[in-house]
Design a protein around this motif. Structure first.
Motif, PDB file in Angstrom:
ATOM      1  N   SER A 179       9.744   8.813  -0.596  1.00 17.47           N
ATOM      2  CA  SER A 179       9.888   7.498  -0.030  1.00 17.47           C
ATOM      3  C   SER A 179      10.034   7.951   1.508  1.00 17.47           C
ATOM      4  O   SER A 179      10.139   9.266   2.286  1.00 17.47           O
ATOM      5  N   ALA A 180      10.161   7.118   1.901  1.00 13.55           N
ATOM      6  CA  ALA A 180      10.797   7.200   3.468  1.00 13.55           C
ATOM      7  C   ALA A 180       9.121   7.307   4.643  1.00 13.55           C
ATOM      8  O   ALA A 180      10.019   8.161   5.509  1.00 13.55           O
TER       9      ALA A 180
ATOM     10  N   LYS B  92       2.238  -2.293  -3.604  1.00 11.14           N
ATOM     11  CA  LYS B  92       2.576  -3.251  -3.344  1.00 11.14           C
ATOM     12  C   LYS B  92       2.408  -4.339  -3.939  1.00 11.14           C
ATOM     13  O   LYS B  92       3.858  -5.128  -3.663  1.00 11.14           O
TER      14      LYS B  92
ATOM     15  N   CYS C 129       4.431   4.453   0.960  1.00  6.58           N
ATOM     16  CA  CYS C 129       5.639   4.220   2.201  1.00  6.58           C
ATOM     17  C   CYS C 129       5.564   3.360   3.023  1.00  6.58           C
ATOM     18  O   CYS C 129       5.253   4.380   4.005  1.00  6.58           O
TER      19      CYS C 129
ATOM     20  N   HIS D  93      11.499   1.949   5.821  1.00  8.68           N
ATOM     21  CA  HIS D  93      12.970   2.356   5.297  1.00  8.68           C
ATOM     22  C   HIS D  93      12.278   1.866   3.406  1.00  8.68           C
ATOM     23  O   HIS D  93      13.675   0.805   3.243  1.00  8.68           O
ATOM     24  N   GLU D  94      11.518   1.882   3.125  1.00  6.04           N
ATOM     25  CA  GLU D  94      11.009   1.644   1.492  1.00  6.04           C
ATOM     26  C   GLU D  94      10.498   2.690   0.936  1.00  6.04           C
ATOM     27  O   GLU D  94      11.060   3.914   0.748  1.00  6.04           O
ATOM     28  N   THR D  95      11.372   2.686  -0.933  1.00  2.56           N
ATOM     29  CA  THR D  95      11.815   3.976  -1.656  1.00  2.56           C
ATOM     30  C   THR D  95      10.649   3.661  -2.080  1.00  2.56           C
ATOM     31  O   THR D  95      10.293   2.815  -3.298  1.00  2.56           O
TER      32      THR D  95
ATOM     33  N   TYR E 182       4.962  -3.719  -6.380  1.00  4.50           N
ATOM     34  CA  TYR E 182       6.372  -2.583  -6.085  1.00  4.50           C
ATOM     35  C   TYR E 182       7.112  -2.850  -5.521  1.00  4.50           C
ATOM     36  O   TYR E 182       7.803  -2.263  -4.983  1.00  4.50           O
ATOM     37  N   HIS E 183       6.707  -3.823  -4.499  1.00  4.29           N
ATOM     38  CA  HIS E 183       7.009  -4.112  -3.335  1.00  4.29           C
ATOM     39  C   HIS E 183       7.326  -2.778  -2.470  1.00  4.29           C
ATOM     40  O   HIS E 183       8.285  -2.184  -1.643  1.00  4.29           O
ATOM     41  N   CYS E 184       5.724  -2.136  -2.180  1.00  2.00           N
ATOM     42  CA  CYS E 184       5.887  -0.588  -1.669  1.00  2.00           C
ATOM     43  C   CYS E 184       4.757  -0.936  -0.779  1.00  2.00           C
ATOM     44  O   CYS E 184       3.029  -1.107  -1.424  1.00  2.00           O
ATOM     45  N   THR E 185       4.424  -0.911   0.506  1.00  2.00           N
ATOM     46  CA  THR E 185       3.408  -1.198   1.165  1.00  2.00           C
ATOM     47  C   THR E 185       3.033   0.095   1.710  1.00  2.00           C
ATOM     48  O   THR E 185       4.114   0.827   2.784  1.00  2.00           O
TER      49      THR E 185
END
Length: 1435
Positions: free
Chosen positions: A153-154, A306, A196, A199-201, A308-311
Motif C-alpha cells: 500500500s502507498a 483500476k 498503487c 494515497h491508495e491502499t 478496485y480503485h487502485c492505480t
C-alpha cells in the motif's frame, strides 16, 4: 547501432532479489483489515499451515512464478529479512550482476506502509521492531541498473522518492565527475513498477489474492481467468475453482492453457505497440525477456486493479491502457475457451476409463485467423495509399531521440515528395497510413505451424509497402522470428522468406553480421545452387528469387571479409559465375554484383576468380542487351581492379587486382591492362550514361596503379597536340620529340623483338585508354564528364610535377597559339576527318562540354607515328590545353574542396576564359562531384582565397636536365613496376580499403623498398597532389533501391483511380478521338484550300528545326545555335525555353517528340554528333524543371566535308529504334530499349546523309537522302555492308527531304534544293512522277502523314528575298491547293551566309503528324513568326 537493435537504457537482468516482508499472523499497526479479506499470497493460504512453513511455501511459489517468466535468471527469495541481511544480500547481488540489471521485488504486506519521506520497512534481528530502510541506502547497495517492484500500500511514496533521490545522485555525479562512465546507466534510468499511488491502499477483495499486483505480474493467466469468472455470467455454473483446473501447459500452444497464454502475449504486445512511443516500446518490450514479460503483465494489472480503485504506476510513466479495445478481443477468446471447460474437465476424467466414449476435442480459438483476416483486409483495401497527417497516418515520433523510428528518419519516405509527372491537384505532404494494429499479432502467428505460411505472405505484402514498413516490422521485433524460420525445412516457405529477407537487407544492411553468425547465409546459398528442372520447378519464378538470393548474399559479403569467405566456402562465387548466362537479366545483374562484393578487396578470391576466367566472362558481358547487366559487369571488374564496393564514403579502395602470386609479374601487369583496355573498347561509346560512368571507375583504378604510363601517354599526346596547333606537323621528323622518345624507349629493349612488341602494345593500350578519358571528359552527360575530368586532371597534375617539366625539349610551358582553321568555323563546329586510333579502331570525338568549370575538346587531325606503327588522330581542347595546364599548376582552374572528395553546393560562377558556353538541363540525379588534384587549405573566416598567378617557366622548373625523354618514360614505367612488386610482396592485408584523410601520392607512389631499385628519376609528384583515385561507384546502392520499391502492387500510374492513371486514361481516349477526327478530315484535305490563318508566334531568330506533338498542341522549335523552345500553339504561349548545350559553332540539326502517347520526350541531335533527350517541358502538367533524361554520342566518326549536314536522325516509335546519320560514312541504328548500338550501316557514299525516313509500318526498311541527290533504301535485316536495297539517282542536288507516301504503300516522295519533287515506286528505278515546284530552288519540303498532300517552301535568293511562298499540293490528283506568301523581314539581299553551316535553309516548314495543319518559320532577323494554316471550318 540501429534503432530496432537497441535503445537508450537497454537492460539485461541477471539476478533477482525477492524480498518478502510478511510477518505472518502479525498485522502491521497501520493496516485495518476487513472481514473477510484477501489472504492468499502467491496462491498460498498462510493460515493453512504453520507460519514458518507458509512463509517458505510462499517464497518458493514466487520463485517458481518468476521462473515461468524467465528461467535463466538466478532468483533468491529473502524471507522476512532484518536490516543487515537486506544490506548484505543487496551488495552481494550487485557484485554478482556486474553491469547487468538486478530485479528488486518488495512485498511489504506484513510491515507498515512506506513513509512519505521514502522509507520502507523490514525487521530487527529479534523481530520485535520494524526497522526503516531509506531508499537512498538501497540505491547505494544495489547501484544501477535495477528493476524495482513495489507491492505494498502507498507504493507511490517509494516511486516518487526513489526518483527524487536518483535525480539528486545524477546531478551530483554530473557536477563532480562530469557524468557516468560510458556503459554505466544513471539511477534515473531505473525501471519501477508500483502497485498503487501514494494515497491508495491495496484491494482486499476476498475472491482475489492479497498480492494481486504480484499475481498479475507473475501468473497473469490464472488471475485473468479468475477475474473473468467474477465479472461475467457463464453457463454450466463455471466457478473459479473449475477455472484453475483448465487443462494444458503454458508453453504448449496446442493446449487450451497454452493457447490462452499465446493470445494474451499477442494482445498485450499489440496494446503496448499501439499505445506507447516507439522508443519506450523498444526499451521495455524488446530488450530483456523478464522485463518484457513484467510489462506485458502490468497491462493486465492496470486493467484489474483500476476496477478496485487502485492505480498502478511505472517509471518511465506509461499511458493508460485499461480501456483499450483489444481487451474485448481477450474477453472473447477467454469466453470461447471457458465455455468448453466443463466438457474438457469431463473428458480428462474419463479418457483413461475403458468403454467410455472418445474424450472431448478442444476447438482452437479463431482469434489468430480473424486477426490475419483483418490484416489482409487492411493491405488489400488501400494499405499502401498515402494520406494526410492526422489520426490515420503513421505517427511522427521525435526525430533522432532514443532511436525512435519516425517518418523523417526513414530516408525513403520524404516529408515533401518531389513533384511527380502529373502533380497538379496532388498533395506533397502525404505520409504512409497508420499501420494496422494486427502487426504484432502477425509476428506471433509465425510461431504457429498452421498459420505460418499465410502470416508470412501477409508480412511480405506489408514490408513490400516500403522502407517505412520494414523499419516498423524490425522495431516490433520481426528479426528473431524471421531468423529462426531460416532453419525450417519447408520448401513452401522459401519464396516468401527470400522476399522478406531481401527487403530487410535492402533497408538495413547491418543484418549481414547476423546472417553470418547464425549461418543463415547457407539457406540462400543452397537456393542459389538449385538446378531448376523446367518441367518441375522447385521455386515459382525461380529466376527472380535466385536474383534475390544473389542480392542477399552480396549484401552479406559487402565490406565484410568473414561474409566473403563464408560465401566462397558455400560456392556462391561458382554458382553466380555459372548463372551469368541466364535468360533473366535481373539474375545476371545480381550474379555479377554478388561476384563484385565477394572478391572486393579479397586477394584469395580474386586469384580463384582469375583461375576460372571470371574477368574474361565479365568483359564478354559488356555486349549484353541490358544496360544494367553491362554496368554490373563493369562494377565487378572495378572491384576486381581495386575499386571499393563499401558503403562507407571514407573507403576509397586501391591496390589494383591484388597480389596474384600465382601469376608472373609481367602476366599480372598485362592482365590488368587487358581488362581495362577490353572494357574501354567495348563500352566507351555506350548509349547508357550509367555504363560510361562505371567505365570511368574501372579506368581510375588502372590510373591509380599505373600512373607512370598515363603520365607518359599524356606527355606524348601533349607534344603531338602542340606540333599540330603550332602548324609544324609536316616538319621533319627530327623535331618530333614524342616519336623520337618512343623510338628510343623501344630501342632500349635491344634485339628482343617480343619485348619490343609487347611494350609497344602496352603503351598503345594505355594511349587508347587515355584518349578515351579525354573523350569522356567532354561527354554530353554531366556526371560522366565530371568524373572523367577528375581522372584527367589528376594525370595532368602529375605530368606538371613529373621530370618531363625539366626537359629542354618540352613544350609544356610554351605559350599557346590559336589552332589553324581550314574553313570558317570548321574547327569550332566540331566537323572532323575520319581517322583511326592506335589499334586501328576509331576514336571517339567530343564537343566542348556544357559544364562551365572545364575547358572542352573537339577532335581533329593530330599525331604522326609516335608509337611504333602509328599514333593517329585524337582529341584536342577548343580552349588552349596549355592554358588549362597552367591553370592546374596555378591552382585556380577548378572548384576545390577542403576534403578532396566533395564540391561546393553553390553554383559556380561562369568561367571568364570560356565565353558563349551554355549549360544543358541537368539530369534528375547528379551525384558526380569534381575533385581537384590540388589541395587548398580552408581560408580564414570562410572567405575565398584569391587565385594565384599561373605558374610560369622559371628556374625552379627549368633546372638543367641531363636525361632524355626516353629516360623519363623508362623511369616512370619502372616505378610503376616497383609499385606492383611492392603490392605483390605486401599482400592485401596492408591495403584493404584505403580510407581516411586524403594523402599525397608522394607517399604512395614509391613502394617501401623502391629506393634500392634502379629508379633514378621517380615520379616526384610533390606534396601538393592529392590521391583522389580511384573513383567511388554508387551503382550498387542504386541497384539496391529496386528491393525497396513495391513489387507486389501496381505502380501509381497503373493504379485505377489514381491521378496519374486517370490522366493516362483521359489521354488515351483523347488521342483516339483525335485520330478518328483527323482520319475523317484527311480525304477532304486533298481537295480543299489550306489557307486559314491560325496563329502567329514570335519564337526568336532562325527557327530552323520544328516538330509538332502528335496529340498535344505543342510545337518544339530549335534555332540555329543551341536553344530549344516549346510552345502551345493553340494558346500562343511558350511552355519552356532551355539550352541544348552543344558547342558554339554547332547547330541542332534534328528534333523529335518521342513516346507521345503517354506525354512525350524531346529528342534533339546536334552537329557535334550528340543525342540528348529531355522531359518535363510542359509547365502546365508538371512544376518540375526541364531535365535531361539521357545523352550519348550518336555518331563519333564525322567526316570533314566542304558542306556538311551535321547529324540527321529519325525515330521509329513502334520499335524503339533511332537511326542517326549525317556527316559520316555510316548510319547508326540505336536500340532505345537496350540503350545500345545495333548496327553501323555503310552508306557507300562520300556525300553526307541529309534526311532519314523510317517506314511507318513495321517494316525494317528506311529511306536516306544524300547531298549528291541520291536516295537509298536500307533494310536493317541485311548485313551492315550490304544493307542498301536500292538507289534512286535522278535528283541532281541536295536532297532536302524524303518522305513515305501517306496513302500508297511502297511509294515515297523526295525533294531536292533545286526545287524538284519526285514520287517513286520502290519497284521501279525511275521516278513515277515529278514536279518542278520552284525553279529557283526550295528551302523546305514535307509530306503530311495522313492526307495525300505535300508542301514546299521557296528559297531565299538574291532576286527573291522579301517573301517566301509556301505551296500545298495534292497528290491524287496532282493539283496545287493553295499558295501562301510569308514576309521574310529582309530589306535587301543578305551578304550573310545561311544561319547554320549544316542546314541549307533560312527557315522551316513542317506538317502536323495528324491534324490538317502546317507551320512555316521565316528568317526575320529581329522578329520571327510562325504562320499556322489549317483547313476552313466548313470541312
Amino acid at each position: 547501432m540501429d534503432p530496432w537493435r537497441s535503445s537508450s537504457g537497454k537492460l539485461r537482468t541477471a539476478h533477482a532479489a525477492l524480498i518478502l516482508c510478511l510477518n505472518i499472523d502479525v498485522d502491521p499497526p497501520d493496516v485495518v483489515k476487513t472481514n473477510p479479506c484477501a489472504v492468499l499470497e502467491c496462491w498460498v493460504d498462510p493460515h493453512s499451515m504453520p507460519s514458518n512453513k507458509a512463509l517458505e511455501a510462499i517464497g518458493e511459489n514466487l520463485r517458481h512464478q518468476y521462473e515461468g517468466l524467465s528461467p535463466k535468471i538466478s532468483y533468491k527469495a529473502i524471507l522476512d529479512p532484518w536490516y543487515e541481511d537486506l544490506r548484505r544480500y543487496c551488495v552481494q547481488f550487485r557484485r554478482a550482476a556486474k553491469e547487468d540489471a538486478v530485479l528488486f521485488h518488495y512485498n511489504g504486506h506484513g510491515v507498515p506502509k512506506p513513509t512519505p519521506s521514502g522509507e520502507l520497512w523490514c525487521f530487527n534481528k529479534q523481530y520485535t521492531q520494524y526497522i526503516p530502510v531509506s531508499l537512498a541506502d538501497i540505491q547505494t547497495w544495489l547501484g544501477s541498473p535495477c528493476v524495482y517492484i513495489w507491492d505494498c500500500s502507498a507504493a507511490g511514496h517509494l516511486l516518487q522518492n526513489f526518483n527524487a533521490f536518483a535525480n539528486d545522485r545524477d546531478k551530483r555525479k554530473t557536477l563532480m565527475e562530469g557524468g557516468y562512465p560510458e556503459g554505466q546507466s544513471s539511477f534515473s534510468d531505473s525501471i519501477q513498477l508500483a502497485a498503487c499511488a501514494a494515497h491508495e491502499t491495496l484491494p482486499s477483495c476476498p475472491e482475489l489474492p492479497a498480492d494481486l499486483f504480484t499475481s498479475c505480474l507473475t501468473s497473469p493467466i490464472d488471475i485473468a481467468l479468475r477475474y473473468f469468472v467474477m465479472n461475467h455470467q457463464l453457463p454450466n455454473n463455471i466457478t473459479a475453482d473449475m477455472v484453475m483446473q483448465l487443462p494444458g501447459d503454458l508453453k504448449d500452444r496446442r493446449t487450451p492453457l497454452g493457447e490462452l497464454n499465446w493470445i494474451f502475449i499477442a494482445i498485450t504486445d499489440t496494446i503496448a505497440w499501439t499505445t506507447f512511443p516507439r522508443d519506450v516500446f523498444t526499451r521495455l518490450y524488446r530488450s530483456d525477456l523478464l522485463i518484457a514479460s513484467l510489462f506485458r503483465n502490468f497491462l493486465l494489472a492496470e486493467r484489474i486493479m483500476k476496477t478496485y480503485h487502485c492505480t498502478p504506476h511505472t517509471h518511465p510513466p506509461l499511458p493508460a491502457t485499461n480501456t483499450h479495445r483489444l481487451w474485448g478481443s481477450w474477453d472473447l477468446a477467454v469466453d470461447a475457451c471457458l465455455r468448453q471447460l466443463p466438457d474438457l474437465l469431463v473428458g480428462s476424467k474419463t479418457k483413461n476409463e475403458p468403454g467410455e466414449s472418445a474424450p472431448y476435442t478442444y476447438i482452437p480459438s479463431r482469434f489468430f485467423a480473424d486477426q490475419l483476416t483483418a490484416f489482409e483486409v487492411w493491405i488489400s483495401r488501400g494499405g499502401s495509399a498515402l494520406t494526410k497527417r492526422g489520426p490515420l497516418s503513421l505517427p511522427v515520433q521525435p526525430s533522432g531521440e532514443n532511436g525512435a523510428v519516425d517518418v523523417e528518419a526513414l530516408g525513403d519516405v520524404p516529408m515533401d515528395p518531389p513533384p511527380s509527372l502529373l502533380d497538379q491537384g496532388t498533395e506533397h505532404h502525404l505520409v504512409p497510413r497508420k499501420p494496422p494494429e494486427q502487426l504484432p499479432i502477425v509476428l506471433q502467428v509465425l510461431l504457429s505451424q498452421p498459420h505460418r505460411l499465410r502470416a508470412l505472405i501477409l508480412l511480405s505484402q506489408f514490408v513490400d509497402l516500403g522502407p517505412w514498413a520494414v523499419h516498423l516490422a524490425l522495431t516490433i521485433g520481426i528479426f528473431p522470428y524471421i531468423s529462426k524460420l531460416l532453419q525450417a525445412a519447408g520448401q513452401d516457405l522459401r519464396p516468401v522468406l527470400i522476399f522478406i529477407w531481401a527487403r530487410l537487407l535492402a533497408v538495413d544492411p547491418t543484418c549481414q553480421k547476423d546472417l553470418y553468425s547464425n549461418q543463415g547465409y547457407k539457406y540462400f546459398a543452397n537456393v542459389l545452387a538449385i538446378q531448376e528442372d523446367p518441367q518441375h520447378s522447385v521455386i515459382p519464378n525461380h529466376s527472380e528469387h535466385k536474383a534475390m538470393c544473389a542480392f542477399i548474399l552480396s549484401a552479406i559479403a559487402r565490406d565484410y571479409e568473414l561474409g566473403q569467405n563464408a560465401c566462397w566456402r558455400e560456392r556462391v562465387f561458382d554458382n553466380c559465375f555459372e548463372r551469368l548466362d541466364e535468360g533473366d537479366f535481373l539474375l545476371r545483374q545480381w550474379c555479377a554484383l554478388c561476384i563484385a562484393q565477394i572478391w572486393d578487396g579479397n586477394d584469395e578470391i580474386k586469384i580463384y576468380g582469375v583461375d576460372r576466367g571470371t574477368q574474361d566472362k565479365l568483359i564478354a558481358m559488356l555486349s549484353d542487351d541490358s544496360p544494367e547487366v553491362r554496368t554490373a559487369a563493369l562494377y565487378a571488374l572495378g572491384t576486381f581492379m581495386g575499386a571499393s564496393g563499401s558503403s562507407d564514403a571514407d573507403k576509397f579502395g586501391g591496390g589494383g587486382s591484388g597480389t596474384m602470386q600465382h601469376l608472373e609479374e609481367r602476366i599480372h601487369f598485362r592482365m590488368e591492362v587487358a581488362v581495362a583496355t577490353g572494357a574501354t573498347l567495348a563500352v566507351k561509346d555506350d548509349a547508357s550514361p550509367t555504363v560510361r560512368k562505371e567505365l570511368l571507375v574501372l579506368i581510375s583504378c588502372l590510373t591509380k596503379e599505373w600512373r607512370g604510363y598515363f603520365v607518359a601517354c599524356s606527355w606524348i599526346y601533349w607534344e603531338e597536340n602542340r606540333r599540330r596547333t603550332t602548324g609544324i606537323s609536316n616538319v621533319s621528323d627530327d623535331d618530333d620529340v614524342a616519336a623520337i622518345a618512343v623510338s628510343e624507349w623501344l630501342d632500349s629493349f635491344g634485339d628482343d623483338e617480343a619485348a619490343r612488341e609487347e611494350n609497344r602494345v602496352l603503351l598503345s593500350s594505355f594511349f587508347t585508354i587515355f584518349v578515351a578519358l579525354l573523350e569522356l571528359s567532354a561527354d554530353p552527360y554531366q556526371e560522366v564528364a565530371t568524373n572523367a575530368q577528375t581522372v584527367v586532371d589528376y594525370i595532368m597534375a602529375l605530368l606538371l610535377e613529373s621530370p618531363f617539366k625539366r626537359l629542354d625539349s618540352t613544350s609544356l610551358y610554351t605559350p599557346s597559339s590559336p589552332p589553324p582553321s581550314s574553313r570558317g568555323s570548321t574547327q569550332a563546329n566540331g566537323t572532323r576527318s575520319r581517322v583511326n586510333s592506335i589499334h586501328s579502331s576509331s576514336s571517339q570525338q567530343s564537343p566542348p562540354s556544357p559544364v562551365v568549370n572545364r575547358p572542352a575538346f573537339t577532335r581533329s587531325e593530330t599525331m604522326t607515328s609516335a608509337v611504333a606503327t602509328s599514333v593517329s588522330n585524337t582529341l584536342r581542347r577548343t580552349s588552349s590545353f596549355a592554358s588549362a595546364l597552367k591553370n592546374l599548376a596555378g591552382n585556380i582552374a577548378f572548384p576545390l574542396t577542403e576534403d578532396g572528395r566533395t564540391t561546393p553546393v553553390t553554383p559556380l560562377p561562369p568561367r571568364v576564359d570560356m565565353p558563349d558556353i551554355s549549360r544543358a538541363p541537368s539530369p534528375n540525379l547528379n551525384f558526380a562531384q569534381y575533385t581537384s588534384p590540388y589541395s587548398r587549405p580552408p581560408s580564414p573566416h570562410g572567405s575565398t582565397l584569391r587565385p594565384t598567378s599561373p605558374v610560369q617557366p622559371s628556374q625552379e622548373y627549368r633546372t638543367p636536365a641531363d636525361f632524355l625523354p626516353s629516360d623519363v618514360m623508362e623511369a616512370l614505367m619502372e616505378e610503376d613496376m616497383e609499385r606492383l612488386r611492392a603490392r605483390r610482396r605486401n599482400g592485401v592485408h596492408t591495403r584493404r580499403h584505403i580510407g581516411g584523410a586524403m594523402s599525397s601520392p608522394s607517399g604512395s607512389t614509391f613502394s617501401m623498398d623502391s629506393a634500392s631499385s634502379s629508379v633514378i628519376l621517380g615520379l616526384g609528384t610533390g606534396a601538393g597532389i592529392r590521391d583522389v583515385l580511384p573513383l567511388k561507384s554508387r551503382f550498387y546502392d542504386w541497384c539496391c533501391e529496386y528491393f525497396k520499391e513495391p513489387q507486389m502492387r501496381q505502380a501509381e500510374a497503373d493504379e485505377p483511380g489514381s491521378i496519374q492513371y486517370n490522366y493516362q486514361v483521359w489521354r488515351q481516349q483523347r488521342n483516339e478521338q483525335i485520330i478518328t477526327e483527323t482520319q475523317s478530315q484527311a480525304e477532304a484535305a486533298e481537295s480543299r484550300r489550306w489557307s486559314k490563318h491560325v496563329a502567329t508566334l514570335q519564337v526568336g531568330p532562325h527557327p530552323l528545326n520544328t516538330t509538332f506533338h502528335m496529340y498535344d498542341p505543342h510545337l518544339a522549335v530549335a534555332n540555329d545555335a543551341d536553344t530549344i523552345s516549346v510552345w502551345d500553339w493553340s494558346q500562343r504561349k511558350r511552355l519552356a525555353l532551355f539550352y541544348n548545350g552543344n558547342p558554339k559553332g554547332t547547330s541542332i540539326t534534328s528534333l523529335h517528340f518521342i513516346n507521345q502517347d503517354v506525354g512525350g520526350i524531346i529528342l534533339a541531335t546536334s552537329s557535334d554528333g550528340v543525342v540528348r533527350l529531355y522531359r518535363n517541358y510542359d509547365s502546365t502538367v508538371t512544376s518540375a524543371p526541364v531535365q535531361m533524361v539521357s545523352s550519348f554520342r550518336g555518331l563519333n566518326e564525322l567526316v570533314q566535308t566542304r558542306r556538311g549536314s551535321g547529324v540527321i536522325s529519325d525515330w521509329k516509335q513502334n520499335g524503339g529504334f533511332l537511326m542517326v546519320g549525317g556527316d559520316s560514312r555510316v548510319i547508326r541504328v540505336w536500340d532505345a530499349h537496350t540503350e545500345s548500338l545495333l548496327m553501323d550501316l555503310e552508306t557507300k557514299s562520300d556525300s553526307p546523309v541529309t534526311s532519314i525516313a523510317s517506314d511507318p509500318t513495321s517494316s525494317p526498311t528506311f529511306l536516306a537522302g544524300f547531298a549528291d541527290g541520291t536516295v537509298n533504301l536500307f533494310d536493317r535485316r541485311l548485313p551492315e555492308e550490304d544493307a542498301i536495297v536500292r538507289s534512286y539517282c535522278e535528283h541532281l542536288s541536295w536532297i532536302e527531304n524524303a518522305r513515305w507516301h501517306p496513302t500508297l504503300s511502297g511509294k515515297f516522295l523526295s525533294a531536292s534544293l533545286d526545287g524538284e519533287v519526285r514520287i517513286w515506286d520502290l519497284r521501279a528505278d525511275a521516278a513515277v512522277n515529278s514536279w518542278e515546284v520552284y525553279p529557283q530552288g526550295l528551302s523546305a519540303f514535307d509530306v503530311h502523314s495522313q492526307a495525300g498532300v505535300f508542301a514546299a517552301l521557296s528559297a531565299v535568293t538574291s532576286t527573291s528575298y522579301r517573301y517566301q511562298r509556301a505551296t500545298v499540293q495534292s497528290l491524287n490528283p496532282p493539283a496545287i491547293l493553295s499558295h501562301v506568301d510569308f514576309n521574310t523581314g529582309l530589306t535587301g539581299p543578305s551578304a550573310k551566309t545561311l544561319p547554320s553551316p549544316f542546314i541549307p535553309r533560312p527557315g522551316s516548314l513542317t506538317f502536323h503528324p495528324l491534324e490538317m495543319l502546317y507551320s512555316v518559320g521565316t528568317p526575320d532577323g529581329t522578329r520571327e513568326y510562325f504562320e499556322l494554316c489549317s483547313l476552313p471550318e466548313n470541312l
